[in-house]
Design a protein around this motif. Structure first.
Motif, PDB file in Angstrom:
ATOM      1  N   LEU A  69     -16.638  -9.191   4.156  1.00  0.00           N
ATOM      2  CA  LEU A  69     -16.570  -8.043   5.072  1.00  0.00           C
ATOM      3  C   LEU A  69     -16.218  -6.781   4.297  1.00  0.00           C
ATOM      4  CD1 LEU A  69     -16.452  -6.681   7.868  1.00  0.00           C
ATOM      5  CD2 LEU A  69     -14.059  -7.423   8.023  1.00  0.00           C
ATOM      6  N   GLY A  70     -15.228  -6.873   3.405  1.00  0.00           N
ATOM      7  CA  GLY A  70     -14.862  -5.725   2.585  1.00  0.00           C
ATOM      8  C   GLY A  70     -16.032  -5.230   1.752  1.00  0.00           C
ATOM      9  N   TYR A  71     -16.792  -6.177   1.199  1.00  0.00           N
ATOM     10  CA  TYR A  71     -17.980  -5.821   0.413  1.00  0.00           C
ATOM     11  C   TYR A  71     -18.963  -5.016   1.264  1.00  0.00           C
ATOM     12  CZ  TYR A  71     -22.067  -6.457  -2.620  1.00  0.00           C
ATOM     13  OH  TYR A  71     -23.160  -6.242  -3.428  1.00  0.00           O
ATOM     14  N   PHE A  72     -19.210  -5.484   2.493  1.00  0.00           N
ATOM     15  CA  PHE A  72     -20.175  -4.793   3.356  1.00  0.00           C
ATOM     16  C   PHE A  72     -19.634  -3.461   3.864  1.00  0.00           C
ATOM     17  CE2 PHE A  72     -22.142  -9.082   3.835  1.00  0.00           C
ATOM     18  CZ  PHE A  72     -23.384  -8.739   3.316  1.00  0.00           C
ATOM     19  N   ILE A  73     -18.306  -3.360   4.003  1.00  0.00           N
ATOM     20  CA  ILE A  73     -17.719  -2.055   4.343  1.00  0.00           C
ATOM     21  C   ILE A  73     -18.038  -1.061   3.226  1.00  0.00           C
ATOM     22  CG2 ILE A  73     -15.547  -0.774   4.554  1.00  0.00           C
ATOM     23  CD1 ILE A  73     -14.405  -3.167   6.089  1.00  0.00           C
ATOM     24  N   GLY A  74     -17.852  -1.513   1.989  1.00  0.00           N
ATOM     25  CA  GLY A  74     -18.147  -0.652   0.847  1.00  0.00           C
ATOM     26  C   GLY A  74     -19.618  -0.325   0.728  1.00  0.00           C
ATOM     27  N   ALA A  75     -20.480  -1.304   1.026  1.00  0.00           N
ATOM     28  CA  ALA A  75     -21.924  -1.120   0.851  1.00  0.00           C
ATOM     29  C   ALA A  75     -22.548  -0.252   1.941  1.00  0.00           C
ATOM     30  CB  ALA A  75     -22.605  -2.488   0.808  1.00  0.00           C
ATOM     31  N   PHE A  76     -22.061  -0.368   3.177  1.00  0.00           N
ATOM     32  CA  PHE A  76     -22.758   0.275   4.307  1.00  0.00           C
ATOM     33  C   PHE A  76     -21.921   1.306   5.071  1.00  0.00           C
ATOM     34  CE2 PHE A  76     -24.733  -3.983   3.861  1.00  0.00           C
ATOM     35  CZ  PHE A  76     -26.007  -3.571   3.495  1.00  0.00           C
ATOM     36  N   PHE A  77     -20.610   1.321   4.832  1.00  0.00           N
ATOM     37  CA  PHE A  77     -19.745   2.284   5.529  1.00  0.00           C
ATOM     38  C   PHE A  77     -18.899   3.017   4.487  1.00  0.00           C
ATOM     39  CE2 PHE A  77     -20.612  -1.264   8.384  1.00  0.00           C
ATOM     40  CZ  PHE A  77     -21.116  -0.607   9.506  1.00  0.00           C
ATOM     41  N   PHE A  78     -19.589   3.868   3.721  1.00  0.00           N
ATOM     42  CA  PHE A  78     -18.987   4.512   2.555  1.00  0.00           C
ATOM     43  C   PHE A  78     -17.691   5.246   2.894  1.00  0.00           C
ATOM     44  CE2 PHE A  78     -18.330   8.169  -0.178  1.00  0.00           C
ATOM     45  CZ  PHE A  78     -18.350   7.581  -1.450  1.00  0.00           C
ATOM     46  N   GLU A  79     -17.708   6.047   3.964  1.00  0.00           N
ATOM     47  CA  GLU A  79     -16.536   6.862   4.291  1.00  0.00           C
ATOM     48  C   GLU A  79     -15.325   5.993   4.638  1.00  0.00           C
ATOM     49  OE1 GLU A  79     -17.294   9.833   7.197  1.00  0.00           O
ATOM     50  OE2 GLU A  79     -18.837  10.851   6.015  1.00  0.00           O
ATOM     51  N   LEU A  80     -15.552   4.933   5.424  1.00  0.00           N
ATOM     52  CA  LEU A  80     -14.461   4.024   5.768  1.00  0.00           C
ATOM     53  C   LEU A  80     -13.925   3.335   4.514  1.00  0.00           C
ATOM     54  CD1 LEU A  80     -12.684   2.504   7.788  1.00  0.00           C
ATOM     55  CD2 LEU A  80     -14.581   0.884   8.123  1.00  0.00           C
ATOM     56  N   GLY A  81     -14.846   2.864   3.670  1.00  0.00           N
ATOM     57  CA  GLY A  81     -14.433   2.212   2.422  1.00  0.00           C
ATOM     58  C   GLY A  81     -13.650   3.157   1.536  1.00  0.00           C
ATOM     59  N   ALA A  82     -14.104   4.396   1.432  1.00  0.00           N
ATOM     60  CA  ALA A  82     -13.419   5.392   0.607  1.00  0.00           C
ATOM     61  C   ALA A  82     -12.023   5.695   1.155  1.00  0.00           C
ATOM     62  CB  ALA A  82     -14.252   6.664   0.530  1.00  0.00           C
ATOM     63  N   GLN A  83     -11.878   5.717   2.484  1.00  0.00           N
ATOM     64  CA  GLN A  83     -10.566   5.973   3.093  1.00  0.00           C
ATOM     65  C   GLN A  83      -9.581   4.844   2.785  1.00  0.00           C
ATOM     66  OE1 GLN A  83     -11.123   6.695   7.278  1.00  0.00           O
ATOM     67  NE2 GLN A  83     -12.208   8.625   6.964  1.00  0.00           N
ATOM     68  N   ILE A  84     -10.068   3.611   2.860  1.00  0.00           N
ATOM     69  CA  ILE A  84      -9.192   2.467   2.553  1.00  0.00           C
ATOM     70  C   ILE A  84      -8.782   2.504   1.090  1.00  0.00           C
ATOM     71  CG2 ILE A  84      -9.056  -0.057   2.423  1.00  0.00           C
ATOM     72  CD1 ILE A  84     -11.002  -0.159   4.815  1.00  0.00           C
ATOM     73  N   MET A  85      -9.740   2.785   0.191  1.00  0.00           N
ATOM     74  CA  MET A  85      -9.416   2.886  -1.237  1.00  0.00           C
ATOM     75  C   MET A  85      -8.435   4.022  -1.500  1.00  0.00           C
ATOM     76  SD  MET A  85     -12.951   2.013  -3.249  1.00  0.00           S
ATOM     77  CE  MET A  85     -12.087   1.976  -4.816  1.00  0.00           C
ATOM     78  N   SER A  86      -8.598   5.118  -0.776  1.00  0.00           N
ATOM     79  CA  SER A  86      -7.700   6.255  -0.909  1.00  0.00           C
ATOM     80  C   SER A  86      -6.284   5.892  -0.465  1.00  0.00           C
ATOM     81  CB  SER A  86      -8.218   7.438  -0.087  1.00  0.00           C
ATOM     82  OG  SER A  86      -7.323   8.526  -0.133  1.00  0.00           O
ATOM     83  N   PHE A  87      -6.176   5.101   0.610  1.00  0.00           N
ATOM     84  CA  PHE A  87      -4.877   4.669   1.122  1.00  0.00           C
ATOM     85  C   PHE A  87      -4.104   3.897   0.060  1.00  0.00           C
ATOM     86  CE2 PHE A  87      -2.185   1.492   3.215  1.00  0.00           C
ATOM     87  CZ  PHE A  87      -1.414   2.294   4.041  1.00  0.00           C
ATOM     88  N   TYR A  88      -4.826   3.109  -0.745  1.00  0.00           N
ATOM     89  CA  TYR A  88      -4.182   2.313  -1.784  1.00  0.00           C
ATOM     90  C   TYR A  88      -4.175   3.005  -3.151  1.00  0.00           C
ATOM     91  CZ  TYR A  88      -3.967  -1.542   1.515  1.00  0.00           C
ATOM     92  OH  TYR A  88      -3.662  -2.328   2.607  1.00  0.00           O
ATOM     93  N   GLY A  89      -4.641   4.267  -3.185  1.00  0.00           N
ATOM     94  CA  GLY A  89      -4.540   5.066  -4.397  1.00  0.00           C
ATOM     95  C   GLY A  89      -5.601   4.790  -5.448  1.00  0.00           C
ATOM     96  N   TYR A  90      -6.779   4.309  -5.043  1.00  0.00           N
ATOM     97  CA  TYR A  90      -7.820   3.951  -6.006  1.00  0.00           C
ATOM     98  C   TYR A  90      -9.080   4.804  -5.881  1.00  0.00           C
ATOM     99  CZ  TYR A  90      -5.442  -0.270  -7.650  1.00  0.00           C
ATOM    100  OH  TYR A  90      -4.553  -1.133  -8.234  1.00  0.00           O
TER     101      TYR A  90
END
Length: 201
Positions: A69-90
């Motif tokens: 699921l995380g992989y598909f969030i990154g692949a198809f929902f860029f903004e959501l994936g970027a927000q989660i990565m931002s939350f964890y400082g990456y």
């Protein structure tokens, strides 16, 4: 907030439907949830020792499914994936990761990083999302996730089964350091095997 969620997970570990809750926590932890399944795995195994293999399988399978699921969030929902990565400082490391994957050394480096993310206290969810964002091979992603998550949860389940509360205290005090050290040693060993194989083939 994290302390409240942590205590809630401990409460769910003692619930009569704890295996279903473990499946849920294992699934969502791999894509956005901050508390690792180990928090539930250890007390569940201690209280239900005969089920330690079943608990290990539940945590592993649903963690890998959550990773997909995380992989598909990154692949198809860029903004959501970027927000989660931002939350964890990456968020600032993504371009570096993508640039380094253009060569074979970068590919193998990502394999090692992905393994460490699944095995050690690194935020696995960040690397599942990043794998989707950079378009990493999904079959290799699933294989490495199965190996790293399976190895981690088997060790946690087995040692909880074998040593009970002693292992709980050890994990509280030293778990992160030991899992990181073991994970790094495994990656180093894999690199040595790869270099030897490359030299003779």
């Amino acid at each position: 907030m994290f302390n409240t969620i942590y205590k809630k997970c401990l409460y769910l570990a003692a619930h009569k439907s704890s295996k279903y809750y473990l499946a849920l926590v294992s699934f969502i932890e791999s894509s956005f949830f901050p508390i690792p399944p180990d928090v539930m795995v250890i007390p569940m195994v201690i209280s239900k020792k005969n089920d330690f293999i079943k608990i290990f399988f539940i945590a592993t399978i649903f963690s890998v499914l959550g990773g997909i699921l995380g992989y598909f969030i990154g692949a198809f929902f860029f903004e959501l994936g970027a927000q989660i990565m931002s939350f964890y400082g990456y968020e600032n490391k993504l371009s570096i990761i993508k640039d380094n994957l253009v060569n074979s050394e970068g590919f193998y480096a990502w394999l090692g990083i992905l393994f460490l993310a699944g095995f050690t206290p690194l935020p696995y969810k960040v690397f599942t999302i990043a794998s989707g964002l950079i378009g990493f091979n999904i079959l290799i992603f699933i294989l490495i996730s199965l190996i790293s998550r399976g190895l981690r949860f088997f060790i946690v389940s087995y040692l909880s089964y074998k040593f009970g509360d002693i292992f709980t205290k050890f994990m509280d005090n030293h778990g992160s350091k030991w899992f990181t050290a073991i994970g790094i040693l495994i990656v180093i060993f894999a690199i040595i095997i790869y270099l030897i194989f490359k030299h003779y083939v």
